[in-house]
Scaffold this active site. Structure first.
Site, short mmCIF file in Angstrom:
data_model
loop_
_atom_site.label_atom_id
_atom_site.label_comp_id
_atom_site.label_asym_id
_atom_site.label_seq_id
_atom_site.Cartn_x
_atom_site.Cartn_y
_atom_site.Cartn_z
N GLY A 19 -0.91 -1.39 22.25
CA GLY A 19 -0.65 -2.10 23.51
C GLY A 19 -1.87 -2.68 24.19
O GLY A 19 -1.86 -2.90 25.39
N SER A 20 -2.92 -3.01 23.39
CA SER A 20 -4.12 -3.55 24.06
C SER A 20 -3.87 -4.96 24.61
O SER A 20 -4.46 -5.34 25.62
CB SER A 20 -5.32 -3.53 23.12
OG SER A 20 -5.19 -4.48 22.09
N ASN A 21 -3.00 -5.73 23.95
CA ASN A 21 -2.69 -7.06 24.50
C ASN A 21 -1.88 -6.96 25.79
O ASN A 21 -2.07 -7.76 26.71
CB ASN A 21 -1.97 -7.92 23.45
CG ASN A 21 -2.95 -8.56 22.49
OD1 ASN A 21 -3.66 -9.50 22.85
ND2 ASN A 21 -3.04 -8.03 21.28
N LYS A 99 9.15 -5.56 14.69
CA LYS A 99 10.50 -5.78 14.16
C LYS A 99 10.87 -7.24 14.36
O LYS A 99 10.60 -7.82 15.41
CB LYS A 99 11.47 -4.85 14.90
CG LYS A 99 12.86 -4.92 14.37
CD LYS A 99 13.63 -3.63 14.57
CE LYS A 99 15.07 -3.80 14.14
NZ LYS A 99 15.24 -4.20 12.74
N ASN A 115 4.25 -15.36 20.58
CA ASN A 115 3.69 -14.28 19.77
C ASN A 115 2.19 -14.54 19.60
O ASN A 115 1.75 -15.69 19.68
CB ASN A 115 4.37 -14.27 18.39
CG ASN A 115 3.85 -13.15 17.50
OD1 ASN A 115 3.66 -12.01 17.94
ND2 ASN A 115 3.60 -13.45 16.23
N HIS A 117 -0.96 -13.88 16.86
CA HIS A 117 -1.23 -13.49 15.47
C HIS A 117 -2.74 -13.47 15.27
O HIS A 117 -3.44 -14.39 15.70
CB HIS A 117 -0.56 -14.49 14.52
CG HIS A 117 -0.69 -14.09 13.09
ND1 HIS A 117 0.09 -13.11 12.51
CD2 HIS A 117 -1.54 -14.51 12.12
CE1 HIS A 117 -0.26 -12.95 11.26
NE2 HIS A 117 -1.25 -13.78 10.99
N GLU A 187 -8.21 -12.33 21.20
CA GLU A 187 -6.80 -12.20 21.60
C GLU A 187 -6.68 -11.87 23.08
O GLU A 187 -5.82 -12.41 23.78
CB GLU A 187 -6.11 -11.11 20.79
CG GLU A 187 -5.92 -11.45 19.33
CD GLU A 187 -5.15 -10.36 18.59
OE1 GLU A 187 -4.18 -9.84 19.16
OE2 GLU A 187 -5.53 -10.03 17.46
C1 GRF Z 1 -2.64 -7.71 17.54
O1 GRF Z 1 -3.69 -7.84 16.64
C2 GRF Z 1 -1.73 -8.91 17.45
O2 GRF Z 1 -2.38 -10.08 17.05
C3 GRF Z 1 -0.73 -8.50 16.40
O3 GRF Z 1 -0.55 -7.12 16.59
C4 GRF Z 1 -1.71 -6.56 17.20
C5 GRF Z 1 -1.26 -5.82 18.41
O4 GRF Z 1 -2.30 -5.08 18.99
N1 GRF Z 1 0.48 -9.29 16.49
P1 GRF Z 1 -2.08 -4.34 20.35
O5 GRF Z 1 -0.92 -3.36 20.18
O6 GRF Z 1 -1.79 -5.37 21.41
O7 GRF Z 1 -3.39 -3.62 20.63
#
Ligand code: GRF
Length: 215
Positions: A19-21, A99, A115, A117, A187
């Protein structure tokens, strides 16, 4: 004088892992560099995900919704749609959600799902390209650049129109691990930036094309 104000985004963040994003979006909201957005829900198919834990600690509605809790795909999908409706969600942010979304969900939120990536799509995307596998493939290919891509979600993996990309050099000494760190740092800047463009009404999706209003 009246200015056009875009609809406020009530987002659901879908996440399966650390969940870092999600955190980077919360940080951007706190820092005031992202506005007109409310995180109304965090949804995970993994009851033990860091994303759910973080949401609960931060008083964000958090729901564990997994296919195994239901008898059929159809019941799972309708529970998901009902959950989104109950939380008045009008935009979905996938942040490491492992999923595939049901086409019914994609169609109900057409051009309102994004999304991120960890590579420069269309390179190193598609089935099987997730997590460290992406960075391992980039290193193995001896590519000199990688990066991150934010794209609109359609029915195919890592395929919809690209909103933003940012590049990073792959140096000869990079390993998949060091590259993953560099890309993740990108990201965390790129996702709030892309979300902000949607929240400010600056994005139009026309077929496979994303048009960004630069005014
Ligand atoms: C990220 O690298 C994103 O690009 C990919 O999954 C990862 C999720 O990382 N789709 P986090 O859980 O947000 O840290």
């Amino acid at each position: 004088m009246l200015f056009y104000l875009p609809e406020r985004l009530n987002i659901a963040v879908f996440a399966s892992g650390r969940g870092s994003n999600l955190r980077s979006i919360v940080d951007a909201l706190h820092a005031g560099i992202l506005s007109n957005v409310t995180i109304s829900l965090v949804l995970s198919n993994n009851g033990k995900s860091g994303a759910l834990e973080f949401a609960r600690q931060n008083n964000i509605p958090a729901i564990h919704l997994s296919r195994v809790q239901f008898h059929s795909d159809a019941e799972f999908t309708s529970a998901m749609l009902e959950t989104l409706r109950r939380h008045s969600i009008n935009f979905i942010v996938l942040a490491g959600y492992m999923k595939k979304l049901d086409p019914l969900v994609i169609d109900s939120f057409r051009n309102r799902i994004i999304n991120i990536h960890p590579a420069l799509l269309p390179a190193f995307g598609g089935t099987g390209m997730f997590g460290m596998k992406v960075h391992e493939a980039v290193i193995a290919s001896r590519a000199t650049k990688s990066g991150a891509t934010v794209h609109v979600v359609d029915e195919d993996y890592d395929h919809g129109p690209i909103v933003l990309q940012e590049q990073v050099e792959v140096s000869p000494s990079d390993t998949a691990e060091t590259l993953a760190e560099k890309v993740l740092a990108i990201e965390h800047r790129l996702y709030p930036k892309a979300l902000s463009l949607f929240a400010m009404g600056k994005i139009r999706v026309k077929g496979q094309q994303v048009v960004i209003d630069t005014k």
